[in-house]
Scaffold this motif. Structure first.
Motif, mmCIF file in Angstrom:
data_model
loop_
_atom_site.group_PDB
_atom_site.id
_atom_site.type_symbol
_atom_site.label_atom_id
_atom_site.label_comp_id
_atom_site.label_asym_id
_atom_site.label_seq_id
_atom_site.Cartn_x
_atom_site.Cartn_y
_atom_site.Cartn_z
ATOM 1 N N ALA A 85 1.813 -8.606 -0.954
ATOM 2 C CA ALA A 85 2.654 -7.820 -0.613
ATOM 3 C C ALA A 85 4.005 -8.207 -1.078
ATOM 4 C CB ALA A 85 2.610 -7.548 0.863
ATOM 5 N N ARG A 107 5.538 3.178 -10.409
ATOM 6 C CA ARG A 107 5.177 1.916 -9.880
ATOM 7 C C ARG A 107 4.042 1.438 -10.566
ATOM 8 N NH1 ARG A 107 8.979 0.458 -6.098
ATOM 9 N NH2 ARG A 107 10.578 2.008 -6.132
ATOM 10 N N LYS A 145 10.553 -5.121 0.257
ATOM 11 C CA LYS A 145 11.908 -5.029 -0.295
ATOM 12 C C LYS A 145 12.898 -4.799 0.713
ATOM 13 C CE LYS A 145 13.309 -2.944 -4.354
ATOM 14 N NZ LYS A 145 13.159 -2.078 -5.460
ATOM 15 N N GLU A 149 10.597 -1.179 1.864
ATOM 16 C CA GLU A 149 9.630 -0.727 1.233
ATOM 17 C C GLU A 149 8.606 -1.749 1.004
ATOM 18 O OE1 GLU A 149 10.563 1.588 -2.824
ATOM 19 O OE2 GLU A 149 9.390 -0.310 -3.428
ATOM 20 N N VAL A 150 7.411 -1.629 1.603
ATOM 21 C CA VAL A 150 6.035 -2.666 1.182
ATOM 22 C C VAL A 150 5.290 -1.935 0.112
ATOM 23 C CG1 VAL A 150 4.473 -3.620 2.482
ATOM 24 C CG2 VAL A 150 6.422 -3.075 3.728
ATOM 25 N N THR A 151 5.159 -2.932 -0.742
ATOM 26 C CA THR A 151 4.033 -2.514 -1.858
ATOM 27 C C THR A 151 2.930 -3.607 -1.761
ATOM 28 O OG1 THR A 151 5.788 -1.853 -3.201
ATOM 29 C CG2 THR A 151 3.782 -2.288 -4.510
ATOM 30 N N LYS A 164 1.987 6.174 -0.458
ATOM 31 C CA LYS A 164 1.921 6.480 -1.874
ATOM 32 C C LYS A 164 1.176 5.562 -2.272
ATOM 33 C CE LYS A 164 6.439 8.888 -2.287
ATOM 34 N NZ LYS A 164 7.875 8.582 -2.793
ATOM 35 N N GLN A 165 0.202 5.989 -3.241
ATOM 36 C CA GLN A 165 -0.590 5.051 -3.891
ATOM 37 C C GLN A 165 -1.183 5.447 -5.476
ATOM 38 O OE1 GLN A 165 -4.201 6.349 -1.316
ATOM 39 N NE2 GLN A 165 -4.920 4.868 -2.770
ATOM 40 N N GLU A 190 10.047 -1.348 -12.686
ATOM 41 C CA GLU A 190 11.233 -0.931 -11.970
ATOM 42 C C GLU A 190 12.343 -0.412 -12.895
ATOM 43 O OE1 GLU A 190 12.265 -2.391 -7.930
ATOM 44 O OE2 GLU A 190 11.893 -4.253 -9.180
ATOM 45 N N GLU A 207 6.861 2.764 3.563
ATOM 46 C CA GLU A 207 8.104 2.160 4.121
ATOM 47 C C GLU A 207 7.990 2.025 5.708
ATOM 48 O OE1 GLU A 207 11.663 4.220 3.531
ATOM 49 O OE2 GLU A 207 11.378 4.319 1.347
ATOM 50 N N LEU A 233 -1.949 -0.017 -6.577
ATOM 51 C CA LEU A 233 -1.100 -0.391 -5.366
ATOM 52 C C LEU A 233 -0.933 0.664 -4.265
ATOM 53 C CD1 LEU A 233 1.918 0.858 -5.951
ATOM 54 C CD2 LEU A 233 2.047 -0.931 -7.511
ATOM 55 N N ARG A 254 2.164 2.027 -1.382
ATOM 56 C CA ARG A 254 3.259 1.816 -1.064
ATOM 57 C C ARG A 254 3.618 2.543 0.294
ATOM 58 N NH1 ARG A 254 7.914 3.998 -3.940
ATOM 59 N NH2 ARG A 254 6.441 4.845 -5.025
#
Ligand SMILES: [Zn+2]
Length: 339
Positions: free
Chosen positions: A318, A78, A321, A309-311, A295-296, A60, A304, A300, A302
């Motif tokens: 997981a 990420r 955030k 925000e879930v990763t 998004k990937q 990050e 929302e 990972l 990701r």
């Protein structure tokens, strides 16, 4: 041997034999945040032949001020820290073999992670993992080098099972969650990372070249801002130590591993499946994609949900955030990952 290591070979305590030993060594780096990234860089430049780097998180922007291996593009994309470290080390020293492991260290995998490594170096940010590593290293008679840094101060100690005190000889009980300052609550400056990791890596090199007589055998504490330097000589192991004397490995033998953890100070919760599983990320992303934008990258996925925000990682962990309530995080996990 190539000229890359010539200045290090000139250093008498290492020499040609020592360099040969470094090239034939394997080190486990537990956690690749600020300390771990610094260990990885120094050990790879020194020519330690094999590094096994395990970390559960991704890069990050808040990391870049002190985590020297990583770049802006790693944060933008990420990239998991272990994978970003592997890529960067390949550019620094392509002779070093790096095994990147994107995972949480817990009692189901810690012993296999240590397996085949000459020593373990602590780059983690939490005591749960340190007590677990202490148990596993004492059990397997493997040397490990504790290190911690926050704000402008830090601590380090080298544990040689059977010779020195272990972590539990000195700190019998793990500090309560939330009782100690963390980098996310008290901040941290990079020089203390450099100082603590420098002592840890020097200890690692001494061990790898076989000069154990030069180990500092103490609990070292520095505060760079307050100009305080303490060195407390380690005595014999505590005869009542539950770990290294009674061989009761409480953390290693704990019944069930922690399923969820609040990531301190980050306003995030990690949820991990109780048993190891492999998630097919492409299929998972395709499933989600029908209902929301996803998004990937190869490590990972990701998305929302409700502003959070879930990763999700390949091992079905997981990180959620924007939340510090474990039960709410579990419910999001159950809805979307559902293991
Ligand atoms: Zn002990």
């Amino acid at each position: 041997m190539n000229e890359r290591y010539s200045r290090q070979i000139l250093f008498r305590e290492i020499g040609r034999d020592g360099q040969e030993r470094l090239l034939n060594s394997r080190v486990l780096i537990v956690g690749c945040g600020a300390l771990g990234a610094s260990h990885a860089e120094m050990l790879s430049r020194a020519g330690v032949g094999k590094l096994r780097i395990v970390d559960r998180d991704f890069v990050e922007f808040t990391n870049l001020q002190r985590q020297t291996l990583f770049k802006e593009e790693d944060a933008e994309n990420r990239i998991p820290k272990a994978a970003a470290a592997k890529k960067r080390i390949a550019e620094i020293n392509s002779e070093v073999e790096v095994e990147e492991i994107v995972a949480d260290v817990n009692n189901s995998n810690v012993e296999s992670l240590i397996d085949g490594c000459d020593l373990v170096i602590d780059g983690t940010d939490n005591f749960q993992v340190r007590y677990l590593v202490n148990d596993a290293c004492v059990k397997q008679k493997r040397t490990w080098i504790y290190g911690a840094a926050v704000s402008s101060y830090g601590t380090t100690m080298t544990v040689v099972p059977g010779e020195t005190s272990c972590l539990r000889c000195i700190f019998e009980d793990m500090p309560d969650a939330g009782s100690s300052p963390t980098c996310d609550t008290a901040g941290v400056i990079m020089p203390i990372i450099a100082s603590i990791s420098a002592v840890q890596v020097t200890e690692a090199i001494k061990i790898l070249v076989g000069d154990t007589a030069s180990l500092h055998r103490s609990l070292m504490q520095f505060d760079l801002w307050a100009n305080d330097w303490h060195r407390i000589k380690l005595g014999e192991p505590n005869p009542d130590c539950i770990c290294c004397q009674k061989h009761n490995f409480e953390f290693l033998d704990a019944e069930a591993q922690e399923f969820s953890a609040v990531l301190c100070g980050r306003n995030a919760v990690q949820i991990a499946p109780p048993r190891p599983v492999q998630l097919n990320l492409a299929e998972f992303a395709a499933r989600l994609n029908s209902t929301m934008p996803v998004k990937q990258n190869e490590y990972l996925v990701r998305f929302e949900i409700d502003g959070r925000e879930v990763t999700v990682f390949k091992d079905a962990r997981a990180i959620i955030k924007g939340i510090d309530d474990v039960s709410a995080a579990r419910s999001i996990y159950a809805r979307f990952i559902g293991i």
